[in-house]
Motif scaffolding. Structure first.
Motif, short mmCIF file in Angstrom:
data_model
loop_
_atom_site.label_atom_id
_atom_site.label_comp_id
_atom_site.label_asym_id
_atom_site.label_seq_id
_atom_site.Cartn_x
_atom_site.Cartn_y
_atom_site.Cartn_z
N PRO A 31 0.79 -1.23 0.00
CA PRO A 31 0.00 0.00 0.00
C PRO A 31 0.82 1.28 0.00
N ASP A 32 2.09 1.19 0.47
CA ASP A 32 2.88 2.42 0.57
C ASP A 32 3.59 2.79 -0.74
N TRP A 33 3.51 1.93 -1.76
CA TRP A 33 4.13 2.27 -3.03
C TRP A 33 3.33 3.39 -3.71
N ASN A 34 4.06 4.32 -4.32
CA ASN A 34 3.43 5.39 -5.09
C ASN A 34 3.23 4.93 -6.53
N ILE A 35 2.02 5.10 -7.03
CA ILE A 35 1.66 4.64 -8.37
C ILE A 35 1.10 5.80 -9.18
N THR A 36 1.56 5.92 -10.43
CA THR A 36 1.02 6.91 -11.35
C THR A 36 0.51 6.20 -12.60
N VAL A 37 -0.66 6.60 -13.08
CA VAL A 37 -1.25 6.04 -14.29
C VAL A 37 -1.33 7.14 -15.35
N PHE A 38 -0.89 6.82 -16.58
CA PHE A 38 -1.02 7.76 -17.70
C PHE A 38 -2.02 7.19 -18.72
N GLU A 39 -2.97 8.01 -19.10
CA GLU A 39 -3.99 7.61 -20.08
C GLU A 39 -4.14 8.75 -21.09
N GLN A 40 -4.01 8.42 -22.39
CA GLN A 40 -4.06 9.49 -23.38
C GLN A 40 -5.48 9.96 -23.69
N LEU A 41 -6.49 9.19 -23.33
CA LEU A 41 -7.86 9.64 -23.52
C LEU A 41 -8.33 10.39 -22.26
N ASP A 42 -9.58 10.88 -22.29
CA ASP A 42 -10.02 11.74 -21.19
C ASP A 42 -10.74 10.99 -20.08
N LYS A 43 -10.81 9.66 -20.19
CA LYS A 43 -11.45 8.86 -19.14
C LYS A 43 -10.94 7.42 -19.22
N ARG A 189 -13.81 1.31 -14.74
CA ARG A 189 -14.08 2.61 -14.12
C ARG A 189 -14.16 2.49 -12.60
N MET A 190 -14.75 1.40 -12.11
CA MET A 190 -14.80 1.18 -10.66
C MET A 190 -13.40 1.02 -10.07
N LEU A 191 -12.55 0.22 -10.75
CA LEU A 191 -11.21 -0.03 -10.24
C LEU A 191 -10.35 1.22 -10.26
N ILE A 192 -10.47 2.01 -11.31
CA ILE A 192 -9.70 3.25 -11.38
C ILE A 192 -10.16 4.23 -10.31
N LYS A 193 -11.46 4.30 -10.08
CA LYS A 193 -11.97 5.16 -9.01
C LYS A 193 -11.44 4.69 -7.66
N HIS A 194 -11.42 3.37 -7.46
CA HIS A 194 -10.87 2.81 -6.23
C HIS A 194 -9.40 3.20 -6.07
N LEU A 195 -8.63 3.14 -7.16
CA LEU A 195 -7.21 3.51 -7.09
C LEU A 195 -7.05 4.99 -6.75
N GLN A 198 -7.28 5.56 -3.30
CA GLN A 198 -6.10 5.06 -2.58
C GLN A 198 -4.87 5.93 -2.87
N ASP A 199 -5.11 7.16 -3.31
CA ASP A 199 -4.05 8.13 -3.58
C ASP A 199 -3.16 7.78 -4.77
N VAL A 200 -3.69 6.99 -5.69
CA VAL A 200 -2.99 6.77 -6.96
C VAL A 200 -3.25 7.97 -7.87
N THR A 201 -2.20 8.48 -8.49
CA THR A 201 -2.33 9.61 -9.40
C THR A 201 -2.70 9.09 -10.80
N VAL A 202 -3.83 9.54 -11.32
CA VAL A 202 -4.25 9.15 -12.67
C VAL A 202 -4.28 10.40 -13.53
N LYS A 203 -3.43 10.42 -14.56
CA LYS A 203 -3.32 11.59 -15.43
C LYS A 203 -3.94 11.28 -16.79
N TYR A 204 -5.08 11.91 -17.06
CA TYR A 204 -5.74 11.74 -18.35
C TYR A 204 -5.18 12.73 -19.36
N LYS A 205 -5.44 12.43 -20.63
CA LYS A 205 -4.93 13.25 -21.73
C LYS A 205 -3.41 13.46 -21.62
N HIS A 206 -2.74 12.38 -21.21
CA HIS A 206 -1.28 12.36 -21.14
C HIS A 206 -0.78 11.19 -21.99
#
Length: 497
Positions: A31-43, A189-195, A198-206
């Protein structure tokens, strides 16, 4: 360009079902690992994971005839069927864990109970289906499967398929009520919302433009913000390429030796969707047929009840299409840009070996709507053209590589994990059964990339997935227990909607 170096533990590229599953597993294990997600679309979940871009089948080999080939001696090989079913059970268990822990809610919004059926025509196919039934029905994973070649019984099971059928050709089906319809878009969408919770950074349009190894063995990504055009640099110790068809280009940019020689061949899918509610209500099952001789595995025809946005739908397909894009939102240059010196021989070899597939795809692309309706009428004899519209599903990139059995230029139909020797980067390539077996595939990623942590993680994995490391097909009591418990948690106990 930004000079700021953004450091994190894990980067997941693509906000689809695979990255969402891997992120959810990692957040439970470390749980203490920092995670970032990059998604090129807007959702999230808008490409292959989107509910309109896949068949929505919980692939468990309950109805897919291509998972049970007939051997030269006439016996049925059920090895792949058992493996795929076992893998789907892992997904059911992990989803159940997330629901029980209140990490995701309302499972009926992404998974629904739905009978799975296989349907065949002709004496030889009926004999094949009966042998398949006999080979599978004694296994605990296929408990409850029924077989019938009685037209009256088939009218009870699939009235829309039997109404108006005038041919006296033998017909038979198997039926099992423990099948599922899965809305992988909703689940993603549920899993990404859950993440995000949990303080996961999700960057859309990246959009990730480059992936290169640094001197200390970690990875540096060049990421473009598509809204303002700025370019950022991000560093991570572990990178997962879960960008669907886009993963191949990123794997090639990483330069890892394990990615050399691998190519990709894109195939698009089209479905007919019924716009007549009266017809939709007459059918309640996923009914899979048998691919025609010479047709590829992804062309297996099926008539599917679907549950999308709390509405019952009816789809038939897939019809194959062709586009050089690797993603539905990709570029027409994707296929050409993927050809490199290291994979050109495999790409040429695949072209020469698969002339029949090329011919099939050309024929499919040129089909008129009425020709497509003729194929549909093999399932629904009374189908009317005005009741059906065409939708374009997602792009799938099939893996091309050299294999021991097939040699150079072998076209693979399946899902494959390619990872660096040191486990610092992994890519998911390929297609079906894909999303249904996401948990199994992501556990593969963990074992390949973090082998030194697996003993430490095993107790938690077994808490989330009780059958981890155990064969359910060889343990009837545990198989029944897990099936019943997951059905209860996921609200799959009422078989008719």
């Amino acid at each position: 360009m930004s000079n700021q170096e953004n450091k994190t533990d894990v980067i997941l590229i693509g906000a689809g079902i695979m990255s969402a599953t891997l992120g959810s597993l990692l957040k439970e294990l470390v749980p203490d690992w920092n995670i970032t997600v990059f998604e090129q679309l807007d959702k999230p979940g808008e490409e292959s994971s989107n509910e309109w871009n896949n068949a929505g089948t919980g692939h468990a080999a309950l109805c897919e005839l291509n998972y049970t080939p007939e051997k030269a001696d006439g016996t049925i090989d059920i090895t792949k069927a058992l493996n795929v079913n076992e893998q789907f059970q892992l997904s059911r268990q992990f989803w159940s864990y997330l629901v029980k822990e209140d990490l995701i809610q309302n499972p009926q919004d992404f998974v629904m109970p739905l009978p799975h059926m296989s349907l065949v025509h002709g004496k030889e196919n009926v004999e094949f289906l009966k042998k398949r039934f006999e080979a599978l029905s004694n296994n605990p994973l296929f408990d409850g499967m029924e077989f019938s070649d009685d037209p009256e019984k088939l009218k009870e099971w699939i009235p829309i398929v039997m109404d108006g059928r005038t041919s006296d050709e033998p017909i038979a089906a198997t039926k099992i009520d423990s099948g599922t319809d899965v809305n992988f878009g909703a689940l993603t969408r549920m899993l990404i919302k859950h993440l995000e919770n949990q303080d996961v950074t999700v960057k859309y349009k990246h959009s990730v433009k480059n992936v290169k190894r640094t001197s200390d063995g970690s990875w540096e990504l060049k990421v473009k913000d598509l809204e303002n055009g700025t370019v950022e640099r991000h560093q991570a110790k572990f990178v997962f390429l879960g960008a669907g068809g886009g993963s191949l280009h990123l794997l090639q940019k990483s330069g890892i030796p394990e990615g050399k020689g691998i190519g990709g061949f894109p195939v698009s899918g089209l479905f007919m969707v019924c716009n007549n509610p009266d017809v939709v209500e007459k059918h309640h099952a996923k009914v899979y047929g048998k691919a025609k001789v010479g047709a590829p595995p992804m062309s297996v025809p099926h008539l599917d009840t679907r549950f999308i946005d709390n509405k019952k739908s009816l789809l038939f397909g897939p019809y194959a299409g062709f586009s050089p894009k690797f993603l539905k939102t990709g570029s027409y240059l994707d296929l050409f840009l993927s050809v490199k010196l290291h994979n050109v021989i495999n790409m040429i070899g695949a072209g020469l070996k698969n002339l029949g597939l090329t011919k099939y795809l050309v024929q499919q692309v040129l089909l008129s709507k009425e020709k497509r309706m003729e194929e549909l009428r093999e399932f629904i004899p009374d189908a009317k053209s005005e009741d059906w519209d065409m939708i374009v599903a997602g792009q799938r990139v099939q893996v091309i590589k050299e294999t021991e059995s097939g040699g150079k230029g072998t076209l693979q139909f399946g899902t494959e994990v390619v990872s660096a020797a040191d486990g610092s980067i992994a890519a998911l390539l390929g297609a079906s059964p894909g999303a249904s077996t996401a948990v199994h595939v992501m556990l593969q990623v963990l074992s390949k990339c973090f082998p030194e942590r697996m003993d430490e993680w095993e107790p938690k994995i077994k808490e989330m997935i009780p059958s981890y490391g155990v064969s359910l097909s060889e343990n009837k009591e545990l198989a029944q227990q897990i099936h019943e418990s997951t059905a209860e948690v996921l609200k799959l106990t009422n078989q008719q909607v």
